[in-house]
Design an enzyme around this catalytic site. Structure first.
Site, short mmCIF file in Angstrom:
data_model
loop_
_atom_site.label_atom_id
_atom_site.label_comp_id
_atom_site.label_asym_id
_atom_site.label_seq_id
_atom_site.Cartn_x
_atom_site.Cartn_y
_atom_site.Cartn_z
NE ARG A 11 -2.16 -1.80 3.40
CZ ARG A 11 -2.43 -3.08 3.67
NH1 ARG A 11 -3.44 -3.68 3.10
NH2 ARG A 11 -1.71 -3.76 4.54
NE ARG A 51 27.10 4.34 -5.06
CZ ARG A 51 27.28 3.75 -3.89
NH1 ARG A 51 27.32 2.43 -3.79
NH2 ARG A 51 27.39 4.46 -2.80
CB THR A 82 8.77 -0.51 8.63
OG1 THR A 82 9.01 -0.56 7.22
CG2 THR A 82 8.20 -1.83 9.10
CG HIS A 137 -4.33 2.44 11.39
ND1 HIS A 137 -4.18 2.83 12.69
CD2 HIS A 137 -3.50 3.23 10.67
CE1 HIS A 137 -3.28 3.80 12.77
NE2 HIS A 137 -2.87 4.07 11.55
CE LYS A 141 -0.85 0.33 12.21
NZ LYS A 141 0.46 0.25 11.53
N GLY A 147 2.38 2.45 15.41
CA GLY A 147 3.62 3.11 15.81
C GLY A 147 3.36 4.54 16.26
#
Ligand SMILES: NC(=O)C1=CN([C@@H]2O[C@H](COP(=O)(O)OP(=O)(O)OC[C@H]3O[C@@H](n4cnc5c(N)ncnc54)[C@H](OP(=O)(O)O)[C@@H]3O)[C@@H](O)[C@H]2O)C=CC1
Ligand SMILES: O=C(O)C1=N[C@H](C(=O)O)C[C@H](O)C1
Length: 250
Positions: A11, A51, A82, A137, A141, A147
């Site tokens: 997502r 790079r 995350t 949420h 999830k 968090g």
């Protein structure tokens, strides 16, 4: 800017790819499943050969830790969105930041940084008020509480700790239970495709204050993460906070 995006079909991975493309950035997608992406097994060579200026990771803790270790090896700055890391995983991210710049934020919405500051101020001022946090949420999830919820709980607790008041986080309630003074209630809802809502309620003195943030799209998180990537590119190795990006923009 050239940015490597891990978890490219997720997502958030999808929103980050779209946001970077819209900015005219070069995107190097990495995915276990997408046909137009390189495999996570090839991440080290993608970073060494192509790079990128930064890597942006919204995946799962174990895969984020591997991605950030690869960044440390290749000298590529890492932006991590995350959530749900345990202590050992958090420690691994910090270790990587000795070699490269690492910026982890549980929420890249600008309004959430302001919400956290307001919650801390309310907790400092509204001594003795009851505090209850609710987060909502989408059904997909994995981690709970979010968090962001954990970050907001820290914002509630730090002024309390500074004045010697300890806090007990109480996750949901059932049965007979009288609310204790030290309690902070934590309530988690999962439904539909709700992007992310956080509400902190303070009640006492015959009044109620609620501070609420609602994300209306995943684009808001992606934009913050991409702003962070642009800010992080070319910096010294170290552990950075999203508030530093916001203060430099202000
Ligand atoms: N900081 C912030 O502002 C925000 C943080 N988040 C956090 O970002 C993370 C990702 O959220 P979201 O995009 O909704 O999650 P999704 O499940 O939609 O996407 C996660 C992606 O990670 C990749 N992946 C790599 N390894 C694994 C594994 N072992 N198991 C499962 N997936 C793996 C997969 O992509 P592929 O198959 O392409 O490799 C997967 O699609 C969560 O921790 C969430 O809390 C979410 C929104 C905002
Ligand atoms: O998984 C999500 O979607 C979100 N996760 C983050 C969190 O755990 O706080 C941030 C945002 O609320 C969306």
């Amino acid at each position: 800017m050239r940015v490597c995006v891990t978890g490219a079909t997720g997502r958030m991975g999808d929103a980050v790819r779209a946001g970077a493309t819209e900015r005219g950035w070069d995107v190097l997608p990495v995915s276990r499943t997408a046909e137009d992406a390189r495999s996570p097994a090839d991440l080290a060579s993608v970073l060494a050969d192509e790079r990128p200026d930064a890597l942006v990771d919204f995946t799962v803790p174990e895969s984020s830790v591997e991605a950030v270790a690869a960044c440390a090896e290749a000298g590529v700055p890492a932006v991590v969105g995350t959530t749900g890391f345990d202590d050992a995983e958090t420690e691994a991210l910090h270790e990587a930041s000795e070699a490269v710049p690492v910026l982890h934020a549980p929420n890249f919405a600008r309004g959430v940084a302001t919400l956290a500051a307001l919650v801390e101020e309310a907790s400092e001022t509204l001594v003795g008020y009851d505090v209850e946090l609710t987060e909502t949420h989408h059904r997909g999830k994995r981690d709970a509480p979010s968090g962001t919820a954990n970050r907001l709980l820290d914002a509630v607790e730090s002024p309390r700790a500074a004045r010697g008041d300890d806090t007990e986080r109480v996750h949901g309630r059932e049965g007979e239970h009288l609310r204790g003074e030290r309690e902070v209630g934590v309530h988690v809802r999962r439904a539909g495709d709700i992007r992310g809502e956080h509400e902190v309620l303070f009640a006492g003195n015959d009044e109620v204050l609620t501070l609420t943030h609602r994300a209306e799209s995943r684009g808001v998180f992606a934009a913050g993460a991409l702003d962070a990537a642009a800010w992080l590119a070319g910096r010294e190795a170290g552990w950075y906070d999203f508030s530093e990006v916001l203060h430099d923009d202000a």
